[in-house]
Design a protein around this motif. Sequence first.
Motif, mmCIF file in Angstrom:
data_model
loop_
_atom_site.group_PDB
_atom_site.id
_atom_site.type_symbol
_atom_site.label_atom_id
_atom_site.label_comp_id
_atom_site.label_asym_id
_atom_site.label_seq_id
_atom_site.Cartn_x
_atom_site.Cartn_y
_atom_site.Cartn_z
ATOM 1 N N ARG A 91 -17.775 18.518 50.298
ATOM 2 C CA ARG A 91 -16.678 18.820 51.223
ATOM 3 C C ARG A 91 -16.460 20.323 51.339
ATOM 4 O O ARG A 91 -16.273 20.845 52.447
ATOM 5 C CB ARG A 91 -15.381 18.143 50.733
ATOM 6 N N HIS A 92 -16.489 21.032 50.212
ATOM 7 C CA HIS A 92 -16.311 22.484 50.253
ATOM 8 C C HIS A 92 -17.380 23.138 51.126
ATOM 9 O O HIS A 92 -17.083 24.050 51.908
ATOM 10 C CB HIS A 92 -16.376 23.062 48.845
ATOM 11 N N LEU B 60 -17.855 24.676 58.765
ATOM 12 C CA LEU B 60 -17.023 24.415 59.940
ATOM 13 C C LEU B 60 -16.162 25.622 60.286
ATOM 14 O O LEU B 60 -16.090 26.040 61.453
ATOM 15 C CB LEU B 60 -16.130 23.194 59.683
ATOM 16 N N ALA B 61 -15.515 26.199 59.285
ATOM 17 C CA ALA B 61 -14.638 27.344 59.537
ATOM 18 C C ALA B 61 -15.408 28.522 60.117
ATOM 19 O O ALA B 61 -14.982 29.142 61.109
ATOM 20 C CB ALA B 61 -13.934 27.748 58.242
ATOM 21 N N VAL C 239 -16.574 22.454 54.785
ATOM 22 C CA VAL C 239 -15.401 23.214 55.226
ATOM 23 C C VAL C 239 -15.787 24.661 55.524
ATOM 24 O O VAL C 239 -15.362 25.254 56.529
ATOM 25 C CB VAL C 239 -14.286 23.148 54.156
ATOM 26 N N ILE D 236 -21.419 16.799 59.587
ATOM 27 C CA ILE D 236 -20.080 16.410 59.134
ATOM 28 C C ILE D 236 -19.808 14.943 59.447
ATOM 29 O O ILE D 236 -19.316 14.185 58.601
ATOM 30 C CB ILE D 236 -19.003 17.302 59.791
ATOM 31 N N HIS E 255 -16.634 16.350 46.290
ATOM 32 C CA HIS E 255 -15.740 17.469 46.565
ATOM 33 C C HIS E 255 -16.537 18.739 46.849
ATOM 34 O O HIS E 255 -16.157 19.543 47.697
ATOM 35 C CB HIS E 255 -14.790 17.690 45.387
#
Length: 412
Positions: free
Chosen positions: A288-289, A295-296, A292, A390, A285
């Motif tokens: 993943r954070h 990517l953002a 994210v 990713i 997790h």
Amino acid sequence: MNPDAATLWRAPRWALAVLLACLGMLGPFSIDTYLPAFTGIARSIGATPVEMQQTLSAYLFGFAVMNLFHGALADSFGRRPVILGGIAAFTIASAGCALAEHIGPLVFWRAVQGMSAGAGVVVSRAVIRDMFPPADAQRVMSQVTIYFGVAPAVAPMVGGFLFVHVGWHSIFWFLTGVGVLLFTANWRLLPETLHASQRQAFELRHLMRGYWQLGGNPRFLLLALASGIPFNGMFLYVLSAPVFLGDLLGLRPEQFFWFFVLTIAGIMGGAFASGRLAGRIKPRHQIRHGFVIMLAVSLLNLGLNLAFDAQAWWALWPIAVFAFGWALMVPVVTLLVLDLVPERRGMASSLQAFIGSVANGLVAGLVAPLVMHSTVALALASLLMMGVGIVAWMVVKPQVRELTDLGARAGG
């Protein structure tokens, strides 16, 4: 993990993190301290710009090649001898650079510097996992990243000061002194963390078979790509800094430090957050954070550069946020790499570092020259490299789910 770890290091955990971070700093210090004197050295020894570039290429080549072997040697002979031997060779090479009066000896000793400087950063990862269970190891790895982040900011200032006030030879004498201090500190403080039962026989056929098995392991390769390629989404801007900051953003040389301060602050902030989250959320997790966030901010960066002419007041922040996301997830991915082959953590660290070094070299030699003259091209290239990470993580995540869950339970 070494079953005797509790008795090997009784000082505070942060003290071990500082010691290991100092080992990792040898690499950036060896490059960044002498870059401000690049032109001055060339004038002093009568070298051409191409010949001076060879001093950097020789260092990077030696660094990349020996990254393949530091960890494997540490799996056979122990962590402590390899680290001490690497520091000793680095110290001798630094003195050789200081005494060089012609380009030939300088290139040679720079190559020796590169071959020895990687021992600390490669073997220190294995030391951390020898000493701590997963969640604690993540915290120490994060602390190392925080302390390590200081080096790229401090080294150019030290090198520039020494060059202006004492001369270029003093830069390498300074590195010699750093080597002496590090050797003394590690001789007195660093324990042997590889348990006798975990030592691997040093036999060439056995060694090559280990490399072949690890290099052919899809999970290892995907994890190495997941950590190493996104780094280049940030490193691309560092490589392009003179053009990006000076020509595209219109900053004066004395204003360049803002870029480095913000980027390093992002790395240190992400590493701090990674350490705080260790054992509180599942490792996958946290990864993943990190992705994210990267990517953002990469999509935002590309959109802003497509819509507006780049301005320094907003163009530097996305890179810093990207660095935060990378530093948030990379300690976790690094530990996953090491835990894939517990009996060969040194070799895994070596091969991971080698893959990262090759990727850095390809980006420096091929990608950066193609995109550095356009903010849109830089943003797009950064997004694509992060995208490689990713994709690699999404493919390998189901295969390491059990490993990450075990790590979370061990740290809980």
